[in-house]
Design a protein around this motif. Structure first.
Motif, mmCIF file in Angstrom:
data_model
loop_
_atom_site.group_PDB
_atom_site.id
_atom_site.type_symbol
_atom_site.label_atom_id
_atom_site.label_comp_id
_atom_site.label_asym_id
_atom_site.label_seq_id
_atom_site.Cartn_x
_atom_site.Cartn_y
_atom_site.Cartn_z
ATOM 1 N N GLY A 47 -5.370 -7.563 15.658
ATOM 2 C CA GLY A 47 -5.988 -7.864 14.377
ATOM 3 C C GLY A 47 -7.327 -8.530 14.616
ATOM 4 N N TYR A 67 2.204 -4.184 16.418
ATOM 5 C CA TYR A 67 2.075 -4.604 15.028
ATOM 6 C C TYR A 67 0.611 -4.937 14.755
ATOM 7 C CZ TYR A 67 7.178 -5.189 14.704
ATOM 8 O OH TYR A 67 8.529 -4.981 14.687
ATOM 9 N N LYS A 117 -3.543 -7.986 9.336
ATOM 10 C CA LYS A 117 -4.810 -7.983 8.598
ATOM 11 C C LYS A 117 -4.692 -8.961 7.448
ATOM 12 C CE LYS A 117 -8.096 -5.051 6.101
ATOM 13 N NZ LYS A 117 -9.259 -5.718 6.721
ATOM 14 N N ASP A 118 -5.599 -9.943 7.426
ATOM 15 C CA ASP A 118 -5.621 -10.951 6.365
ATOM 16 C C ASP A 118 -4.260 -11.611 6.188
ATOM 17 O OD1 ASP A 118 -8.296 -10.326 5.893
ATOM 18 O OD2 ASP A 118 -7.767 -8.736 4.479
ATOM 19 N N ARG A 124 -1.237 -10.497 6.821
ATOM 20 C CA ARG A 124 -0.097 -9.629 6.529
ATOM 21 C C ARG A 124 0.063 -8.585 7.622
ATOM 22 N NH1 ARG A 124 1.916 -9.962 1.354
ATOM 23 N NH2 ARG A 124 0.633 -11.065 -0.178
ATOM 24 N N LEU A 125 1.315 -8.189 7.880
ATOM 25 C CA LEU A 125 1.561 -7.054 8.753
ATOM 26 C C LEU A 125 1.305 -5.780 7.967
ATOM 27 C CD1 LEU A 125 4.785 -7.897 10.807
ATOM 28 C CD2 LEU A 125 2.443 -7.775 11.617
ATOM 29 N N VAL A 126 0.356 -4.981 8.448
ATOM 30 C CA VAL A 126 -0.018 -3.769 7.705
ATOM 31 C C VAL A 126 0.426 -2.495 8.404
ATOM 32 C CG1 VAL A 126 -1.971 -4.891 6.581
ATOM 33 C CG2 VAL A 126 -2.328 -3.713 8.768
ATOM 34 N N ALA A 127 0.885 -2.601 9.649
ATOM 35 C CA ALA A 127 1.326 -1.393 10.350
ATOM 36 C C ALA A 127 2.211 -1.766 11.527
ATOM 37 C CB ALA A 127 0.126 -0.579 10.846
ATOM 38 N N TYR A 157 -6.952 0.383 11.394
ATOM 39 C CA TYR A 157 -5.965 -0.474 10.739
ATOM 40 C C TYR A 157 -6.424 -1.923 10.703
ATOM 41 C CZ TYR A 157 -2.256 3.081 10.594
ATOM 42 O OH TYR A 157 -1.490 4.194 10.307
ATOM 43 N N GLY A 174 -10.043 -1.912 8.530
ATOM 44 C CA GLY A 174 -10.097 -1.131 7.304
ATOM 45 C C GLY A 174 -11.211 -0.118 7.271
#
Length: 548
Positions: free
Chosen positions: A48, A231, A234-235, A237-240, A255, A258
């Motif tokens: 991230g 994992y 982003k910001d 949170r887990l986004v993927a 990812y 963005g």
């Protein structure tokens, strides 16, 4: 910490589980409802941008901070550490992004720190031979060439990083009978040279057979190579959740930030073509430091980026410190902006328009417990932020700090936030802001993107191009080979303290990694040690850090 409600039943084969981890600092959410699973004998990576929440997550897992909500479990048993000591007793060990070794004590004392009671006779006298023997077993298991009796500070930064990794990975196994360790690795390879890096990955394979590892790195190729599961944060949170086999570096970057990574990542199309008459702003003559590098001449013109490349023993960082006057050279002179040749002195050079960004930002670049504003104003207390009577201009300090927080996108920051609260990339931007507010004529940058994510690197590269456009002369020292090639107008190669080559690097004809590595590596068959046309060892194009 919220603990109401049971965890879901333990899944077979899982060593560590987390559910709903949430953390705020004031009104700012840092982690939001983060949950993940770590299978036994696997490497699970987190990627991230700086500020995405990776360090906060590791702080929670290692007991340094408590989450506002969420639950964790190790081996099916609830895990809620009250502090770092309890975490280590439960089998969770950590390698920190910034080194946490005590430099003036022997290696064996660092390896066994916190474990001294195991070696106490009658509760008072330490059995030092037993401590040395235990430390040697850890070092041997890690495959390191280290004398545990030597003072830790006698070893270079890379070797000290290896010592810290060995402590985190193996001390619990050898001393506390931890059967299945969970090892948190936060940017463990950012300061390793090639040999130590290879030893590290052998150690990863060894620990993987015994427990599991959670891995954070900004080197995305490295993440893809070593991971079983990835994992993306982003910001907060887990986004993927991704399998490395079907994922590319470009996918990870997308990812994380963005958006797709720019094809012109180093802004090479903006590289300046300098006129022959461009003035020399930085001139070093016969600069030498005993034991580090032999006499070197170099010149940097206005708007030019001159790269310094070489292996870790090349003396390139020592050269940067000598040029800036941080560590004065044994002999030689430096002149700035056409001024007189003189012994370098950092205080005088700062007043004349030089800025210096060190490689080790927490050790040399920042005062972590001071505010962002104070760190930005640190080099300018005598002129920009005090009046002729010596009265501090607090409003000006805050206004300038807030300007750079906005213009450099220093995330999760305000002027009065402690620098320690920032992520690594945002700390680096604060160090850069210290010199930008002085409108420098010369910048010496030593590994300016070490420990910085891909998105923040791109922002720093754009900033470097902006400064060159304004006529700033930039001396760029970096371990990252692609960064060196992509940014520099020309590259000076050092080998064991000697200047052995100068390589043009125009935007239209950049040198290759193979060409530079051939110059950096010592070659056999030459009495003077200067490399000839011999072919370098094969270079993996996916490993840009071969210059380390």
């Amino acid at each position: 910490m919220t603990t109401s409600g049971p965890l879901l039943p333990a899944a077979p084969g899982l060593l560590f589980e987390a559910e709903g981890l949430t953390k705020h600092y004031g009104p700012n959410p840092i982690l939001q409802d983060v949950g993940f699973a770590v299978p036994r004998n696997k490497v699970v990576s987190f990627v991230g941008e700086n500020g995405a929440g990776k360090s906060t997550l590791f702080n929670i897992l290692s007991g340094i901070v408590a989450p506002d909500a969420g639950r964790m479990r190790i081996g099916g048993v609830a895990y809620q550490p009250r502090d770092y000591g309890e975490a280590t007793r439960r089998g969770v060990a950590r390698v920190f992004q910034e080194q946490s070794l005590i430099l003036n004590v022997p290696v064996y004392e660092n390896l066994l720190i916190g474990q001294e009671a195991r070696f106490a006779r009658l509760g008072q006298v330490l059995d030092r031979p037993a401590m040395i023997a235990a430390a040697e077993r850890i070092i041997d298991d890690a495959g390191l060439d280290v004398d545990v009796r030597r003072r830790t500070g006698d070893y270079d930064f890379s070797k000290r990083q290896s010592i810290e990794i060995a402590r985190a990975c193996l001390a619990g196994i050898h001393l506390a009978a931890i059967d299945e360790p969970v090892v948190l690795l936060d940017e463990p390879t950012s300061a390793l040279d090639r040999r130590d890096e290879e030893a590290f990955f052998r150690l990863v394979a060894k620990i993987r057979a015994r427990g599991s590892l959670l891995f954070v790195s900004h080197r995305l190729t490295e993440v893809l190579d070593v991971s079983d599961v990835i994992y993306v944060l982003k910001d907060g949170r887990l986004v993927a959740e991704l399998a490395p086999g079907g994922t590319s570096e470009a996918d990870l970057h997308g990812y994380m930030v963005g958006r797709e990574r720019a094809a012109d990542y180093y802004y090479e199309r903006r590289q300046r073509v300098l006129a022959p008459a461009a003035p020399v702003v930085l001139q070093a003559r016969a600069l030498a430091r005993e034991g580090a590098f032999e006499p070197i001449d170099l010149a940097v013109r206005a708007g030019e980026i001159v790269g310094i490349g070489g292996l870790l023993d090349s003396g390139k960082s020592a050269l940067g410190k000598a040029v800036a006057g941080v560590d004065p050279p044994t002999s030689g002179t430096v002149s700035l902006d056409g001024g007189p040749d003189a012994q370098p002195d950092i205080g005088r050079f700062v007043r004349q328009g030089l800025g210096y960004v060190p490689a080790e930002r927490m050790a040399e670049g920042l005062i972590a417990d001071a505010s962002v504003a104070w760190n930005i104003s640190l080099a300018s207390g005598a002129d920009l932020f005090s009046n002729i009577l010596g009265v501090w201009r607090r409003r000006r300090e805050i206004a300038i700090a807030e300007h750079y927080v906005r213009s450099l996108a220093i995330r999760s920051a305000a002027a009065d936030v402690r620098a320690a609260r920032l992520s690594g990339g945002n700390q680096q931007k604060a160090v850069l802001a210290r010199w930008l507010c002085r409108e420098p004529k010369v910048l010496v940058l030593d590994n300016p993107t070490r420990g910085v994510d891909a998105g923040a690197k791109e922002e720093i590269y754009r900033l470097v191009r902006d400064l060159a456009d304004k006529g700033v002369a930039i001396l760029l020292i970096t371990d990252e080979l692609l960064e060196l090639i992509g940014l520099a107008n020309r590259i000076i190669v050092l080998q064991r303290g000697r200047r052995v080559a100068e390589v043009p690097a125009p935007a239209s004809a950049k040198p290759t990694e193979r060409e530079l590595v051939a110059l950096m590596l010592p070659q056999s068959g030459r009495a003077d040690g200067v490399p000839g046309p011999a072919v370098a060892d094969p270079v993996d194009p996916n490993e840009p850090e071969l210059a380390r």
